[in-house]
Motif scaffolding. Structure first.
Motif, PDB file in Angstrom:
ATOM      1  N   ILE A  58      32.294  -1.870  36.302  1.00  0.00           N
ATOM      2  CA  ILE A  58      31.311  -0.866  36.704  1.00  0.00           C
ATOM      3  C   ILE A  58      30.073  -1.610  37.199  1.00  0.00           C
ATOM      4  N   GLU A  59      29.870  -1.564  38.522  1.00  0.00           N
ATOM      5  CA  GLU A  59      28.804  -2.387  39.115  1.00  0.00           C
ATOM      6  C   GLU A  59      27.442  -1.701  39.109  1.00  0.00           C
ATOM      7  N   LEU A  60      27.425  -0.372  38.926  1.00  0.00           N
ATOM      8  CA  LEU A  60      26.146   0.346  38.892  1.00  0.00           C
ATOM      9  C   LEU A  60      26.126   1.233  37.659  1.00  0.00           C
ATOM     10  N   VAL A  61      25.151   1.002  36.789  1.00  0.00           N
ATOM     11  CA  VAL A  61      24.980   1.865  35.618  1.00  0.00           C
ATOM     12  C   VAL A  61      23.589   2.486  35.711  1.00  0.00           C
ATOM     13  N   ILE A  62      23.536   3.813  35.632  1.00  0.00           N
ATOM     14  CA  ILE A  62      22.255   4.523  35.706  1.00  0.00           C
ATOM     15  C   ILE A  62      21.969   5.131  34.338  1.00  0.00           C
ATOM     16  N   LEU A  63      20.862   4.732  33.728  1.00  0.00           N
ATOM     17  CA  LEU A  63      20.486   5.261  32.413  1.00  0.00           C
ATOM     18  C   LEU A  63      19.238   6.120  32.575  1.00  0.00           C
ATOM     19  N   THR A  64      19.355   7.408  32.262  1.00  0.00           N
ATOM     20  CA  THR A  64      18.188   8.282  32.328  1.00  0.00           C
ATOM     21  C   THR A  64      17.905   8.812  30.932  1.00  0.00           C
ATOM     22  N   GLY A  65      16.722   9.363  30.754  1.00  0.00           N
ATOM     23  CA  GLY A  65      16.408   9.937  29.444  1.00  0.00           C
ATOM     24  C   GLY A  65      14.952   9.745  29.088  1.00  0.00           C
ATOM     25  N   PRO A  66      14.509  10.426  28.017  1.00  0.00           N
ATOM     26  CA  PRO A  66      13.090  10.390  27.642  1.00  0.00           C
ATOM     27  C   PRO A  66      12.662   9.044  27.075  1.00  0.00           C
ATOM     28  N   ALA A  67      11.349   8.878  26.913  1.00  0.00           N
ATOM     29  CA  ALA A  67      10.816   7.656  26.315  1.00  0.00           C
ATOM     30  C   ALA A  67      11.420   7.468  24.931  1.00  0.00           C
ATOM     31  N   GLY A  93      25.017  -8.301  46.120  1.00  0.00           N
ATOM     32  CA  GLY A  93      26.211  -8.928  46.688  1.00  0.00           C
ATOM     33  C   GLY A  93      27.352  -8.980  45.692  1.00  0.00           C
ATOM     34  N   GLU A  94      28.285  -9.900  45.953  1.00  0.00           N
ATOM     35  CA  GLU A  94      29.491 -10.045  45.147  1.00  0.00           C
ATOM     36  C   GLU A  94      29.138 -10.395  43.698  1.00  0.00           C
ATOM     37  N   GLY A  95      29.823  -9.760  42.768  1.00  0.00           N
ATOM     38  CA  GLY A  95      29.658 -10.115  41.351  1.00  0.00           C
ATOM     39  C   GLY A  95      28.295  -9.764  40.778  1.00  0.00           C
ATOM     40  N   THR A  96      27.620  -8.760  41.328  1.00  0.00           N
ATOM     41  CA  THR A  96      26.310  -8.375  40.792  1.00  0.00           C
ATOM     42  C   THR A  96      26.398  -6.996  40.164  1.00  0.00           C
ATOM     43  N   LYS A  97      25.732  -6.849  39.025  1.00  0.00           N
ATOM     44  CA  LYS A  97      25.701  -5.549  38.343  1.00  0.00           C
ATOM     45  C   LYS A  97      24.274  -5.029  38.401  1.00  0.00           C
ATOM     46  N   LEU A  98      24.110  -3.774  38.826  1.00  0.00           N
ATOM     47  CA  LEU A  98      22.781  -3.173  38.913  1.00  0.00           C
ATOM     48  C   LEU A  98      22.634  -2.121  37.821  1.00  0.00           C
ATOM     49  N   ILE A  99      21.571  -2.246  37.028  1.00  0.00           N
ATOM     50  CA  ILE A  99      21.292  -1.257  35.987  1.00  0.00           C
ATOM     51  C   ILE A  99      19.971  -0.583  36.342  1.00  0.00           C
ATOM     52  N   CYS A 100      20.032   0.718  36.628  1.00  0.00           N
ATOM     53  CA  CYS A 100      18.809   1.479  36.944  1.00  0.00           C
ATOM     54  C   CYS A 100      18.417   2.300  35.731  1.00  0.00           C
ATOM     55  N   THR A 101      17.191   2.135  35.255  1.00  0.00           N
ATOM     56  CA  THR A 101      16.740   2.961  34.133  1.00  0.00           C
ATOM     57  C   THR A 101      15.551   3.788  34.600  1.00  0.00           C
ATOM     58  N   GLY A 102      15.435   4.984  34.079  1.00  0.00           N
ATOM     59  CA  GLY A 102      14.299   5.817  34.488  1.00  0.00           C
ATOM     60  C   GLY A 102      14.194   7.093  33.681  1.00  0.00           C
ATOM     61  N   ASN A 103      12.988   7.630  33.689  1.00  0.00           N
ATOM     62  CA  ASN A 103      12.693   8.873  32.976  1.00  0.00           C
ATOM     63  C   ASN A 103      12.084   9.842  33.982  1.00  0.00           C
ATOM     64  N   LEU A 104      12.831  10.870  34.343  1.00  0.00           N
ATOM     65  CA  LEU A 104      12.375  11.786  35.403  1.00  0.00           C
ATOM     66  C   LEU A 104      11.181  12.632  34.973  1.00  0.00           C
ATOM     67  N   ALA A 105      10.837  12.555  33.688  1.00  0.00           N
ATOM     68  CA  ALA A 105       9.648  13.293  33.224  1.00  0.00           C
ATOM     69  C   ALA A 105       8.375  12.456  33.411  1.00  0.00           C
ATOM     70  N   GLN A 106       8.522  11.212  33.869  1.00  0.00           N
ATOM     71  CA  GLN A 106       7.348  10.336  33.996  1.00  0.00           C
ATOM     72  C   GLN A 106       7.238   9.758  35.400  1.00  0.00           C
ATOM     73  N   ILE A 107       7.104  10.627  36.392  1.00  0.00           N
ATOM     74  CA  ILE A 107       6.983  10.144  37.776  1.00  0.00           C
ATOM     75  C   ILE A 107       5.504   9.947  38.101  1.00  0.00           C
ATOM     76  N   ASP A 108       5.152   8.732  38.542  1.00  0.00           N
ATOM     77  CA  ASP A 108       3.747   8.411  38.831  1.00  0.00           C
ATOM     78  C   ASP A 108       3.431   8.506  40.318  1.00  0.00           C
ATOM     79  N   SER A 109       4.460   8.657  41.143  1.00  0.00           N
ATOM     80  CA  SER A 109       4.218   8.650  42.593  1.00  0.00           C
ATOM     81  C   SER A 109       3.747  10.017  43.077  1.00  0.00           C
TER      82      SER A 109
END
Length: 466
Positions: free
Chosen positions: A275-284, A406-422
């Motif tokens: 699994i090359e992309l794992v997205i973790l969402t959730g509160p603080a 690229g090849e052999g890279t795993k990306l882990i994205c973490t974020g909390n949609l309740a804390q958007i600063d933009s």
């Protein structure tokens, strides 16, 4: 709305729409698009700043120039036909006109709003057009909620958010990455075909007994034993990999064990090199950063699957403030990535000298702190990339980062949609929401919403009651 839909509409665009999607003016099909002069001025001011949105402002200006380059001043005021661009398979070709209007010529009394503010001038322009073209529907399009309220208050009949690239209407519809069945799963399903594959058991469950599923979705029930992951499906069957709650809860990464079944599912995805992309969402406080870092250390130092950890995040201040901080890029980034260094200390809090352990591990696991801009033009091989606070990125920024892996890279994205600063994003238009939806049926990705706060009794109470 009835026949109104058949009539040609006039859409007045606010600056933030073009910063959100620089080619937005192609998205209005057969309708006319108005760009007030104030919007061009705002784009001009933003394009030279050292901010993430500056590049979007430059793209918007260049693409407006492509359409208007050969037009005379009279033609610009009359409207220049937009090219029939088939931008992607989802959007019909555009055939309206692009009109630039000098809104400085209109007196403030049209809307009654004081004219020294750009927002007011744009609203003023829309209200003037509403009076001038009473047979047309004039719509102000802005991502600024307050501006929409002001425009309505000043007498503009139609205001809208720009939602063309929005994949879901309500953040509650966003997939959590798992499906919890009521009662006992096997009692509902009954008999199914089972086969052994190495150390895992695979079940073929008839598709008609299952709700709509997607690849790498986790399934649990109200009991304490059943847990599975969808590995594939067709019209007839859904294939499940039997994991069991016990196995999920007995996993370990760098001394960290899951505190609940959601963390168990997250660790299962994090420790799976397929699994090359794992997205973790959730509160603080639900353990996103802790699990991401612990599994990265486990896979690099213990298992030797990857060579290094690259930690990056986006904050609006980085691009503007990082330059004059002393030190190397790593040292400049440290204040914004304190969450990572804090987490490393937590992982080693029982050591004799936690600070020395942290520094030793940072060297051994080759942990590098980089700003998001570092990703442009790079190709990253054999690394774990942890993208922290990814709810503040737009879909195009996330695309830039994902395409760098690229090849052999795993990306882990973490974020909390309740804390958007933009200022330019909402939970439904965040790049994080976009990739959760876009990647949910890709066999190389998994998403988990860690909905249980495990930080402390205090944090848990605050999350529910403040």
């Amino acid at each position: 709305m009835g026949n109104d839909d058949l009539d040609r509409k006039m859409y007045v665009l606010d600056t933030n729409v073009l910063l959100h999607e620089p080619l937005a003016f192609f998205s209005f099909q057969e309708h006319d698009v108005v760009i007030p002069m104030t919007v061009l001025e705002e784009l001009d001011h933003i394009k030279d700043r050292k901010r993430d949105v500056s590049s979007d402002a430059r793209v918007a200006i260049r693409s407006l120039d492509d359409v208007l380059r050969d037009a005379s001043p009279e033609q610009m005021l009359e409207g220049v036909a937009l090219p029939k661009v088939q931008r992607d398979t989802h959007k019909p070709a555009s055939s309206g006109k692009l009109i630039v209007i000098n809104d400085h010529l209109y007196p403030d009394s049209i809307s009654g709003l004081p004219g020294n503010e750009n927002d007011h001038r744009i609203i003023n322009c829309a209200i003037q057009l509403q009076k001038q073209y009473s047979d047309k529907k004039v719509v102000l399009v802005t991502k600024d909620i307050n501006m929409r309220l002001k425009a309505k208050g000043a007498g503009l009949k139609f205001v809208e958010d720009y939602r063309t690239d929005q994949l879901i209407d309500d953040i509650n519809l966003l997939t959590s990455g798992y499906n919890k069945f009521s009662g006992d799963f096997w009692a509902n399903v009954g008999e199914c075909q089972t086969e052994q594959q190495g150390r895992y058991t695979l079940h073929q469950v008839p598709a008609k007994l299952m709700p709509e599923v997607f690849v790498n979705e986790y399934l649990i029930d109200e009991g304490e034993h059943f847990a599975a992951r969808v590995t594939g499906y067709d019209a007839e069957h859904v294939t499940l990999k039997d994991i069991s709650v016990e196995r999920l809860m007995h996993q370990q990464a760098w001394g960290v064990s899951p505190k609940n079944v959601y963390q168990g599912m997250a660790l299962d995805a994090l420790l799976d090199p397929n699994i090359e992309l794992v997205i973790l969402t959730g509160p603080a406080g639900c353990g996103k950063t802790l699990l991401a870092l612990a599994s990265a250390l486990e896979m690099i130092i213990e298992k030797g699957v990857y060579d290094k950890v690259i930690v990056t995040r986006n904050t609006p201040e980085i691009a503007e403030s990082i330059g004059f901080l002393p030190g190397t890029e790593e040292e400049k980034m440290a204040p914004w990535l304190a969450a990572i260094t804090d987490t490393l200390e937590v992982l080693h809090k029982h050591d004799e000298s936690p600070i020395s352990s942290r520094n030793y591990i940072m060297e051994k696991a080759n942990i590098q702190f980089k700003s998001v801009n570092f990703m442009r033009g790079r190709s990253i091989q054999n690394a774990v990339v942890i993208l922290d606070e990814s709810q503040n990125l737009t879909a195009s920024q996330l695309k830039t980062i994902i395409t760098r892996c690229g090849e052999g890279t795993k990306l882990i994205c973490t974020g909390n949609l309740a804390q958007i600063d933009s200022n330019y994003l909402t939970p439904v238009t965040s790049g994080l929401t976009y990739i959760v939806e876009r990647f949910k049926d890709f066999e190389g990705s998994a998403t988990i919403n860690l909905n249980g706060v495990v930080r402390s009794r205090l944090a848990s109470f605050a999350e529910q009651n403040l």
